[in-house]
Enzyme design. Structure first.
Site, PDB file in Angstrom:
ATOM      1  N   TYR A 196     -17.769 -69.359 -14.121  1.00 40.05           N
ATOM      2  CA  TYR A 196     -17.837 -69.624 -15.509  1.00 40.05           C
ATOM      3  C   TYR A 196     -18.360 -71.422 -15.905  1.00 40.05           C
ATOM      4  O   TYR A 196     -18.442 -71.746 -15.235  1.00 40.05           O
ATOM      5  CB  TYR A 196     -16.444 -70.197 -16.557  1.00 40.05           C
ATOM      6  CG  TYR A 196     -15.573 -68.937 -16.127  1.00 40.05           C
ATOM      7  CD1 TYR A 196     -15.657 -67.906 -16.017  1.00 40.05           C
ATOM      8  CD2 TYR A 196     -13.897 -69.856 -17.156  1.00 40.05           C
ATOM      9  CE1 TYR A 196     -14.855 -67.134 -16.811  1.00 40.05           C
ATOM     10  CE2 TYR A 196     -12.732 -69.013 -16.601  1.00 40.05           C
ATOM     11  CZ  TYR A 196     -13.653 -67.418 -16.490  1.00 40.05           C
ATOM     12  OH  TYR A 196     -12.337 -66.420 -17.147  1.00 40.05           O
ATOM     13  N   HIS A 208     -11.076 -61.727  -9.135  1.00 41.35           N
ATOM     14  CA  HIS A 208     -11.866 -61.350 -10.767  1.00 41.35           C
ATOM     15  C   HIS A 208     -11.706 -60.226 -10.880  1.00 41.35           C
ATOM     16  O   HIS A 208     -11.416 -59.558 -11.445  1.00 41.35           O
ATOM     17  CB  HIS A 208     -12.591 -62.713 -10.787  1.00 41.35           C
ATOM     18  CG  HIS A 208     -12.917 -62.931 -12.487  1.00 41.35           C
ATOM     19  ND1 HIS A 208     -13.777 -64.227 -12.191  1.00 41.35           N
ATOM     20  CD2 HIS A 208     -12.613 -62.357 -13.389  1.00 41.35           C
ATOM     21  CE1 HIS A 208     -13.997 -64.284 -12.743  1.00 41.35           C
ATOM     22  NE2 HIS A 208     -12.862 -63.171 -14.068  1.00 41.35           N
ATOM     23  N   GLY A 256      -8.186 -62.168 -29.466  1.00 42.42           N
ATOM     24  CA  GLY A 256      -8.224 -60.903 -30.249  1.00 42.42           C
ATOM     25  C   GLY A 256     -10.017 -61.779 -30.259  1.00 42.42           C
ATOM     26  O   GLY A 256     -10.999 -61.489 -30.856  1.00 42.42           O
TER      27      GLY A 256
END
Length: 331
Positions: free
Chosen positions: A58, A124, A221
């Site tokens: 990230y 990941h 979402g």
């Protein structure tokens, strides 16, 4: 906040976690501000949202550096979850599961996070060029070395990796069964929300049967279930939703009945919001489930934390179960 446990080691965390990715990656760069994000992390810890979920990719790396600033002051209050296994290039992301890389990645994450131990170290993505047992074995060595407390497996990309005709999580479960023979899996992270329920079919029961914690990724979402997104409002070019089939103006309009249903349930709970109902629904899927909503603003963190106080009734759950399935591809 209510506490829940992850894995056989019974690692305690707040019932709702904090997904830190939006602070540095994938969403609206113009709204990413370090000090504002740092306030969001402190707000989460103040509310008992101890699980901070990040990853070395990230940013890359900047998200861990940000979280490290908070951990420097409040390490004892936090449960740190980070990930390895993906490398970010100019125009692509590639998996790397080589044991030597895993060891270097862990040491680098420890430095950025300013901590001596990672509570949950997640893979990941599995590297198709490296047997997953080898990668997992290297991660297990990190537990033995005292650098990591427990291991987790991230299945957020399961849709893209599945074989034709297979269930979304069939491949993930096969990999999990393989790595379980090497070292216990404490947590599995995968998508679960009121408009993406595939994990309920096989993956969630698999975890529950084995005492494995389930970290519910994208429980709101990607922001849609909050009801705060404007249909046709558009997204910044670097926002992942700008290229997402479910976030075209047409599909956002078509899926409004789902948000409307969450609003109806929310009205029965006083000042509750659709986002809080969506999180409460995830919490209701099992005591081993911890939703990890991502945000970068303190006021959304505070709202998400209050979802842990909501108890949905059988009527609420039945109404949410009867909502129409989401329209639009999720690929």
């Amino acid at each position: 906040m209510e506490r829940r446990t992850i894995g056989a080691a019974a690692l305690g965390v707040g019932a709702v976690g904090l997904g830190c990715m939006p602070m540095s990656w994938a969403y609206s760069t113009s709204e990413q501000h370090g000090e504002s994000s740092l306030r969001a992390v402190h707000t989460a810890l103040d509310a008992g949202m101890s699980l901070l979920d990040t990853a070395d990719m990230y940013g890359p790396f900047t998200n861990e550096l940000l979280i490290g600033r908070a951990l420097k002051e409040r390490r004892s209050e936090a449960f740190v979850s980070t990930k390895c296994g993906l490398l970010v290039g100019e125009q692509h992301i590639v998996a790397n599961g080589r044991p030597s890389y895993v060891r270097r990645a862990c040491d680098s994450s420890l430095r950025r996070l300013q901590t001596e131990v990672i509570d949950l170290y997640q893979l990941h993505r599995a590297d198709p060029e490296v047997p997953v047992e080898e990668t997992w074995g290297a991660m297990a060595e990190l537990v033995t070395a005292g650098k990591v407390r427990a291991l987790g497996f991230c299945a957020v990309g399961a849709r893209a990796d599945r074989r034709a005709g297979a269930g979304i999580h069939d491949g993930t479960i096969r990999q999990l069964e393989r790595v379980q023979q090497v070292f216990p899996v404490s947590g599995v992270q995968a998508e679960l929300s009121a408009w993406s329920r595939e994990a309920l079919e096989t993956l969630l029961p698999w975890c529950e049967a084995r005492g494995i914690g389930f970290l519910a990724a994208m429980p709101l979402g990607n922001g849609y279930l909050t009801g705060a997104l404007t249909t046709g409002g558009g997204f910044e070019p670097d926002d992942v939703r700008a290229r997402h089939p479910r976030f075209t103006a047409e599909m956002m309009a078509a899926n409004q009945p789902i948000v409307a249903g969450l609003r109806r349930v929310a009205r029965r709970h006083g000042n509750a919001t659709p986002a809080q109902i969506a999180l409460a629904w995830v919490l209701a899927q099992g005591r081993h489930v911890v939703p990890v909503p991502g945000t970068k603003k303190a006021h959304w963190v505070a709202e998400n934390a209050r979802a842990a106080d909501l108890a949905l009734t059988a009527e609420d759950l039945a109404e949410i179960a009867a909502l129409p399935p989401a329209q639009g591809s999720w690929e």
